[in-house]
Motif scaffolding. Structure first.
Motif, PDB file in Angstrom:
ATOM      1  N   VAL A 279     -18.229  -6.701   6.863  1.00 55.21           N
ATOM      2  CA  VAL A 279     -17.444  -7.921   7.384  1.00 55.21           C
ATOM      3  C   VAL A 279     -18.324  -9.285   7.560  1.00 55.21           C
ATOM      4  O   VAL A 279     -19.375  -9.119   8.473  1.00 55.21           O
ATOM      5  N   GLU A 280     -18.182 -10.219   6.859  1.00 57.17           N
ATOM      6  CA  GLU A 280     -18.878 -11.192   6.738  1.00 57.17           C
ATOM      7  C   GLU A 280     -19.089 -11.998   7.866  1.00 57.17           C
ATOM      8  O   GLU A 280     -20.202 -12.648   8.403  1.00 57.17           O
ATOM      9  N   ASN A 281     -18.042 -12.338   8.596  1.00 57.97           N
ATOM     10  CA  ASN A 281     -17.885 -13.085   9.781  1.00 57.97           C
ATOM     11  C   ASN A 281     -17.184 -12.397  10.620  1.00 57.97           C
ATOM     12  O   ASN A 281     -15.912 -12.708  10.892  1.00 57.97           O
ATOM     13  N   PRO A 282     -17.734 -11.703  11.646  1.00 52.68           N
ATOM     14  CA  PRO A 282     -16.949 -10.980  12.480  1.00 52.68           C
ATOM     15  C   PRO A 282     -16.197 -11.948  13.479  1.00 52.68           C
ATOM     16  O   PRO A 282     -14.986 -11.691  14.097  1.00 52.68           O
ATOM     17  N   LEU A 283     -16.537 -13.089  13.661  1.00 54.18           N
ATOM     18  CA  LEU A 283     -15.985 -14.138  14.783  1.00 54.18           C
ATOM     19  C   LEU A 283     -14.429 -14.660  14.200  1.00 54.18           C
ATOM     20  O   LEU A 283     -13.845 -15.205  14.858  1.00 54.18           O
ATOM     21  N   ALA A 284     -14.446 -14.470  12.908  1.00 50.06           N
ATOM     22  CA  ALA A 284     -13.205 -15.048  12.008  1.00 50.06           C
ATOM     23  C   ALA A 284     -12.100 -13.968  12.258  1.00 50.06           C
ATOM     24  O   ALA A 284     -10.774 -14.326  11.706  1.00 50.06           O
ATOM     25  N   CYS A 285     -12.251 -12.876  12.750  1.00 55.30           N
ATOM     26  CA  CYS A 285     -11.244 -11.739  12.659  1.00 55.30           C
ATOM     27  C   CYS A 285     -10.735 -11.736  14.202  1.00 55.30           C
ATOM     28  O   CYS A 285     -11.576 -11.387  15.151  1.00 55.30           O
ATOM     29  N   ARG A 286      -9.548 -11.500  14.349  1.00 54.60           N
ATOM     30  CA  ARG A 286      -8.634 -11.425  15.494  1.00 54.60           C
ATOM     31  C   ARG A 286      -8.315  -9.774  15.668  1.00 54.60           C
ATOM     32  O   ARG A 286      -7.157  -9.724  16.011  1.00 54.60           O
ATOM     33  N   PHE A 287      -9.341  -9.031  15.653  1.00 53.33           N
ATOM     34  CA  PHE A 287      -8.954  -7.656  15.930  1.00 53.33           C
ATOM     35  C   PHE A 287      -8.763  -7.465  17.357  1.00 53.33           C
ATOM     36  O   PHE A 287      -9.521  -7.892  18.390  1.00 53.33           O
ATOM     37  N   ASP A 288      -7.437  -6.849  17.651  1.00 58.03           N
ATOM     38  CA  ASP A 288      -7.133  -6.471  19.270  1.00 58.03           C
ATOM     39  C   ASP A 288      -7.529  -5.048  19.517  1.00 58.03           C
ATOM     40  O   ASP A 288      -6.891  -4.173  19.228  1.00 58.03           O
TER      41      ASP A 288
END
Length: 523
Positions: A279-288
């Motif tokens: 995952v290149e940028n975890p902050l860009a993913c909105r996983f709930d």
């Protein structure tokens, strides 16, 4: 279990000063012997030379691995390839109770004119021989210290020895730099043209201490996964451990941490244009994570409501009762494992930090109170074990110094969010992104756990300092840094200077850094 602040799983253990060198030592040509003898005559303002030995090419035996394990093949090969060098040992005594052991290694021929200092891990009273050997193999003069105490004192060196605490906190690195420069000047007839710091974890904290409080010591600093500010890091470790273990139903098992990481990776992996386990940028993913809630009884394939609350505490980070953010949490999806954060007990280095601060060997971490212990620890750790004045970097930058930062997105010991915060604070305190882009840069490395050597830090920082070429990208090998679901093998990736991130172009080999482009971060 290793210390939370240890450098890496393959870190070499301390090599005692009495370590027996192999054949070929002391049988050099007169010119080489004279050269090492010159180093022995170095004048140290706060100490004395205790040994100056010529080590023949390939004659330095590889030291034992961690916990006395036999050295691995890579270590054996490295030591077998070392050039002939002068091994200089010294004792430094900047205060009456100080006893800092240092070593300086310098090649007999082919010195590149540079000095490289290596830092430490946790409370290890350990000279970093493995890192020194690596630097020496690349023609550097290298130096390291035990920070003023020995391995047998790691758990209680601070009891009744306040000056040894100061040495470990802040003084040993500076004293080593000063002494190493004097040794090099005696050995070669001139001091190093450039001096560098290169270290991770506690060594990253030491780098921040040097950059802020001793800006004259180094021309460039490579700082990885920094344990800074240490009072907040260790307070967060205690706070999270108590939160996770507040009840029998709130604890998250190793299997469930793996579930969280795998679920997050599946949801976010392809956002960088390539599904590859990174995952290149975890902050860009909105996983709930709410989707992981158990629909019935507790199972390893889901999270109970108390476990979800624990996960939210880990990702939100340590906060006061009023909601003030005191230390950042972990990004969702980090490859967290029991131990530094998620174990039944905190890493031993966390309560020990507070025992050192409070001068109380019997202090019980169960008494930790975020409302009272954090401000008290901050007061005691200010300008000692913490480096929290980024405006002080102005002195380093004014003389042309550079700071190369890197942090692994999957670091389970020190949240990558602190790397982002330290970088952001430094940028804001020194004029903003445009004014600092040629002074300090940060690389957030997907799939990288704690420390290790995923890229050649010295190649990057020396080119920046000496040629003025600021790094827009670094090339990372994933053969040694994978964690969690990340792919194993000789995979190569381009990592971009934050806030840009890497994206697959849609064609070309996925094992070729040229197949990736830098794009604006999605945060």
């Amino acid at each position: 279990m290793r210390s939370k602040l240890s450098r890496s799983a393959t870190q070499l253990a301390i090599l005692p000063l009495a370590f027996t060198l192999g054949g070929g030592v002391g049988h050099a040509s007169p010119a080489s012997s004279t050269s090492c003898d010159a180093a022995a005559r170095a004048t140290l303002s706060d100490g004395q030379i205790t040994g100056a030995t010529l080590v023949a090419q390939g004659a330095m035996p590889a030291p034992p691995g961690f916990n006395g394990a036999a050295p691995n093949q890579a270590s054996l090969d490295l030591y077998a390839s070392l050039p002939a060098f002068c091994r200089i040992q010294a004792d430094l005594h900047p205060a009456p109770d100080s006893d800092i052991k240092i070593e300086v290694w310098a090649p007999v021929q082919g010195w590149n004119g540079r000095l490289q200092l290596l830092g430490n891990g946790g409370y290890q009273g350990a000279i970093q021989y493995g890192d020194m050997a690596l630097g020496l193999s690349k023609s550097y003069a290298v130096a390291s210290s035990d920070t003023g105490h020995r391995p047998e004192h790691n758990q209680d060196f601070y009891v009744g020895h306040p000056e040894k605490v100061v040495d470990w906190e802040v003084r040993a690195v500076h004293e080593t730099a000063v002494a190493a420069k004097a040794v090099v000047a005696s050995l070669f007839g001139t001091g190093p043209k450039y001096s560098y710091w290169n270290s991770c974890s506690t060594g990253g904290r030491q780098g921040w201490i040097a950059a802020e409080y001793y800006p004259q010591d180094f021309d460039g600093l490579a700082i990885g996964d920094p344990a800074n500010p240490m009072t907040r890091l260790q307070g967060s470790s205690l706070w999270l451990n108590l939160m996770l273990n507040r009840s029998a139903t709130s604890f998250i098992s190793q299997e469930k941490w793996a579930l969280i990481h795998q679920s997050f990776t599946r949801a976010c992996d392809a956002q960088d244009g390539l599904k590859d386990g990174l995952v290149e940028n975890p902050l860009a993913c909105r996983f709930d994570p709410q989707q992981l809630l158990c629909k019935g009884e507790d199972q390893t394939s889901c999270l109970t409501a108390p476990q979800l609350d624990s996960l939210r505490a880990v990702t939100r980070g340590m906060r006061s009762k009023s909601g003030q953010q005191l230390y950042p949490g972990y990004p969702m999806g980090s490859a967290l494992l029991p131990g530094p954060v998620g174990g039944k007990n905190p890493d031993p280095s966390a309560p020990q930090t507070y025992r050192i601060l409070y001068k109380d060997p019997s202090w019980d971490f169960h008494r930790f109170d975020v409302e009272t212990d954090i401000p008290r620890a901050d007061r005691l750790g200010y300008q000692t074990m913490n480096a929290v004045n980024p405006e002080k970097l102005k002195a380093l930058f004014a003389r042309g110094g550079k700071v190369l930062m890197y942090h692994g997105w999957d670091d389970p010991a020190i949240t990558p969010m602190i790397g982002l915060k330290l970088y952001s604070d430094a940028v804001q305190a020194n004029g903003g992104p445009k004014k600092t882009k040629d002074l300090i840069r940060l690389f957030m490395i997907p799939g990288k756990a704690h420390c290790g050597n995923p890229f050649d830090q010295m190649e990057v920082i020396t080119r920046w300092v000496e040629q003025g070429v600021a790094p827009d990208t670094i090339t990372v090998s994933y053969a040694a840094v994978t964690a969690g679901d990340a792919p194993h093998g000789p995979r190569i990736r381009k990592v971009c200077a934050w806030p840009q991130t890497s994206r697959y172009k849609g064609q070309g080999s996925v094992d070729d850094a040229a197949s990736f482009a830098c794009v604006k971060s999605g945060t």
